[in-house]
Scaffold this motif. Structure first.
Motif, mmCIF file in Angstrom:
data_model
loop_
_atom_site.group_PDB
_atom_site.id
_atom_site.type_symbol
_atom_site.label_atom_id
_atom_site.label_comp_id
_atom_site.label_asym_id
_atom_site.label_seq_id
_atom_site.Cartn_x
_atom_site.Cartn_y
_atom_site.Cartn_z
ATOM 1 N N PRO A 102 0.791 -1.229 0.000
ATOM 2 C CA PRO A 102 0.000 0.000 0.000
ATOM 3 C C PRO A 102 0.829 1.287 0.000
ATOM 4 N N LEU A 103 2.081 1.191 0.442
ATOM 5 C CA LEU A 103 2.868 2.426 0.596
ATOM 6 C C LEU A 103 3.710 2.694 -0.643
ATOM 7 N N SER A 104 4.546 3.717 -0.543
ATOM 8 C CA SER A 104 5.442 4.064 -1.641
ATOM 9 C C SER A 104 6.355 2.879 -1.982
ATOM 10 N N ALA A 105 6.533 2.636 -3.282
ATOM 11 C CA ALA A 105 7.298 1.466 -3.731
ATOM 12 C C ALA A 105 8.739 1.488 -3.231
ATOM 13 N N SER A 106 9.262 2.674 -2.928
ATOM 14 C CA SER A 106 10.664 2.749 -2.502
ATOM 15 C C SER A 106 10.896 2.019 -1.176
ATOM 16 N N LEU A 107 9.847 1.933 -0.362
ATOM 17 C CA LEU A 107 10.039 1.399 0.988
ATOM 18 C C LEU A 107 10.295 -0.099 0.995
ATOM 19 N N ILE A 108 10.032 -0.772 -0.146
ATOM 20 C CA ILE A 108 10.257 -2.212 -0.213
ATOM 21 C C ILE A 108 11.744 -2.523 -0.085
ATOM 22 N N VAL A 109 12.577 -1.670 -0.633
ATOM 23 C CA VAL A 109 14.010 -1.969 -0.662
ATOM 24 C C VAL A 109 14.855 -0.990 0.164
ATOM 25 N N LEU A 110 14.329 0.196 0.375
ATOM 26 C CA LEU A 110 15.157 1.257 0.953
ATOM 27 C C LEU A 110 15.720 0.933 2.339
ATOM 28 N N TRP A 111 15.088 0.019 3.059
ATOM 29 C CA TRP A 111 15.604 -0.353 4.384
ATOM 30 C C TRP A 111 16.971 -1.034 4.285
ATOM 31 N N VAL A 112 17.288 -1.584 3.120
ATOM 32 C CA VAL A 112 18.595 -2.262 2.970
ATOM 33 C C VAL A 112 19.747 -1.245 3.022
ATOM 34 N N PRO A 113 19.776 -0.265 2.091
ATOM 35 C CA PRO A 113 20.857 0.717 2.210
ATOM 36 C C PRO A 113 20.798 1.519 3.503
ATOM 37 N N LEU A 114 19.573 1.729 4.003
ATOM 38 C CA LEU A 114 19.453 2.450 5.277
ATOM 39 C C LEU A 114 20.146 1.670 6.396
ATOM 40 N N GLY A 115 19.859 0.388 6.482
ATOM 41 C CA GLY A 115 20.472 -0.456 7.513
ATOM 42 C C GLY A 115 21.968 -0.569 7.325
ATOM 43 N N PHE A 116 22.396 -0.644 6.066
ATOM 44 C CA PHE A 116 23.822 -0.758 5.767
ATOM 45 C C PHE A 116 24.566 0.475 6.274
ATOM 46 N N ARG A 117 23.984 1.646 6.008
ATOM 47 C CA ARG A 117 24.669 2.870 6.424
ATOM 48 C C ARG A 117 24.549 3.102 7.926
ATOM 49 N N LEU A 118 23.426 2.746 8.496
ATOM 50 C CA LEU A 118 23.264 2.929 9.943
ATOM 51 C C LEU A 118 24.246 2.066 10.732
ATOM 52 N N SER A 119 24.568 0.892 10.193
ATOM 53 C CA SER A 119 25.455 -0.005 10.928
ATOM 54 C C SER A 119 26.904 0.125 10.483
ATOM 55 N N CYS A 120 27.168 1.022 9.529
ATOM 56 C CA CYS A 120 28.524 1.219 8.998
ATOM 57 C C CYS A 120 29.440 1.814 10.061
#
Lengths: 252, 281
Positions: free
Chosen positions: A71-89
């Motif tokens: 139901p939400l914006s299509a970007s949210l399906i994948v965006l958590w991956v780079p977000l998590g990668f950078r948050l844990s970098c």
């Protein structure tokens, strides 16, 4: 800890220091640069429109997945991956520990008085292991972005190069330099060996470790360049899609 | 001519030198005439005096002068009882560690020109360690931590032959001169004074990784680093790397590799599975 190490500076409250330089510039710049990106990226991820133009696809919306049930914006399906990668970098951890957690705000500048547990308590304790898994997923996403960048040469079946193609290609090169300089990758390819020459495939692993090390040593540079290149690539495609700027065709 | 820094500017006039006969006097007079002065604000105190007292000393500034030169000038001319520890004056012995302008530095490697010489330059002892007197601190805690690290345990099952590339990482760690600037700047040691948990500090992660990355070593120090060494308390904010006068990439090449090896050994279920399947250790 040893009684004889009764430090001469006990916690003195936030910001106490004898430093005579402008120590607050770097953490303030870090805080601002991250905040600007976070605000823009959040908006761009949720808005759900104007993310493609001709053969160009915004990196926020790649891979191009559009399941009907989501139901939400299509970007949210994948965006958590780079977000998590950078948050844990490891590098970004330095930036946000200094700029947001003020732990410490800068070297030899006192931090707020509080119980400090570093990375020994949940959830920070699990950052290194999470970083590995986000690395594996990020490499998959990166492959997709390379496909997108190559697709940006395809103008309706004809080879061409637009300014957008160059922007997307530059973005994916910068993202690769960031991803392949990851400390976790550096450990995995060879850093975990005691002796390169004694290991099976040692020369190969040494070569890989050297290559990754080369990028790791400038991880900070790649982290910032790739962060902003993602945002600017999205912005470029968005402005083209909205008709606000014209995509210059270099070869068509 | 007696060069007393405290009284130099008012007491010595250019004409004093010109009246003299010797060429040396004339040269010295010209130097005095054009000399720039810098104020060193030194924190002094007796043993365990936490805050100490700040005292100002004027020192004539010469090209290329380092902070230790200035401090020794003060000691020679203005404050004979000023305590300062130094040995090699070549950034190799790690004795003259202090905080200059609020940052940990080797006094012998820090030029005065790095600072705004129109303002007093603050010189104080390492803040993390107890003061013995003036600029001298008691860093013996570090030597006690050092003894906790499992020493080099050479393998017996392999010939002593390896390539340079196999010892590069270990040799980087051996560049450490034990000045303890990294221990001083590390916020875990510096500010968390109440109920301090076990923590070795950057210098000893460097030592441990230097041993662990040696091709002929056979000891396992990972559990030690994790439990007693408290490496999890380090939040990789890199101040240790910033201050290291030997240029060791402490965070990238010692602490993070150690953290990653600990994840390999005790956290990563995929690696555990891999080890089980392949029968490797």
């Amino acid at each position: 800890m040893d009684k004889t190490l009764t430090a001469r500076v006990s916690a003195r409250g936030l910001g106490a220091t004898e430093r005579q330089d402008r120590w607050w510039v770097a953490p303030a710049a870090g805080a601002l640069a991250l905040a600007v990106f976070i605000v823009y990226a959040t908006w761009a991820a949720f808005v759900g429109t104007d993310y493609e133009f001709g053969p160009y696809l915004s990196p926020f919306y790649s891979p191009y997945l559009r399941p009907a049930w989501f139901p939400l914006s299509a970007s949210l399906i994948v965006l958590w991956v780079p977000l998590g990668f950078r948050l844990s970098c490891y590098y970004y951890r330095k930036v946000y520990y200094r700029s947001y957690f003020l732990s410490p705000p800068a070297c030899d500048v006192s931090e707020p008085t509080r119980t400090y547990t570093g990375e020994t308590a949940f959830p920070l304790k699990y950052l290194p292991i999470m970083h590995r898994w986000f690395l594996y997923l990020s490499i998959l996403v990166l492959l997709w972005l390379w496909v997108d960048a190559l697709r940006a040469f395809d103008f309706g079946g004809r080879f061409g190069i637009g300014l957008g193609t160059v922007v997307m290609l530059a973005n994916v090169v910068l993202l690769s330099a960031f991803t392949f300089g990851c400390h976790a990758l550096r450990n995995a390819v060879g850093g975990n060996l005691r002796c390169f020459s004694c290991a099976r495939g040692g020369s190969l692993r040494y070569g890989a470790w050297r290559g990754v090390t080369h990028l790791t040593m400038s991880h900070q540079t790649w982290a910032w360049l790739s962060l902003y290149s993602v945002g600017l690539t999205d912005l470029y495609i968005r402005l083209c899609a909205q008709g606000l700027i014209h995509d210059a065709r270099l070869i068509l | 001519m007696e060069r007393d820094a405290g009284a130099l500017r008012p007491a010595v006039k250019a004409s004093d030198g010109l009246d003299g006969d010797s060429a040396k006097d004339q040269v010295e007079a010209r130097v005095v005439e054009t000399a720039r002065f810098v104020t060193l604000r030194i924190n002094r105190g007796e043993a365990n005096d936490v805050s100490g007292r700040w005292e100002d000393y004027e020192v004539p500034l010469e090209p290329g002068m380092v902070v230790l030169d200035a401090v020794l000038h003060v000691q020679a001319h203005s404050a004979n009882d000023l305590a300062v520890r130094w040995n090699c004056k070549a950034a190799k012995c790690g004795s003259c560690s202090a905080e200059v302008g609020g940052m940990p530095k080797l006094m012998c490697k820090t030029r005065l020109e790095e600072f705004d010489c129109s303002k007093p330059i603050l010189v104080q002892p390492l803040q993390t360690f107890p003061r013995i007197r003036d600029l001298v601190t008691d860093v013996s805690w570090n030597y006690r931590v050092n003894r906790k690290i499992t020493p080099f345990r050479p393998r017996t099952d392999r010939e002593w032959r390896f390539y340079q590339r196999d010892v590069d990482r270990s040799q980087e760690m051996r560049k450490c001169i034990e000045c303890f600037l990294c221990q001083d700047v590390c916020h875990v040691i510096r500010y968390q004074t109440q109920e301090k948990p076990q923590y070795f500090g950057p210098r000893f992660y460097v030592r441990a990784l230097g041993l662990d990355a040696h091709p002929m070593d056979s000891a396992n120090r990972l559990r030690l680093l994790q439990v007693e060494g408290g490496i999890g308390l380090c939040n990789v904010t890199k101040c240790c790397t910033e201050v290291c006068p030997a240029g060791i990439q402490i965070t990238d090449n010692a602490i993070i590799p150690a953290k990653e090896r600990i994840v390999d050994a005790y956290q990563d279920p995929l690696r555990r599975l891999f080890r089980k399947v392949t029968g490797t250790t």
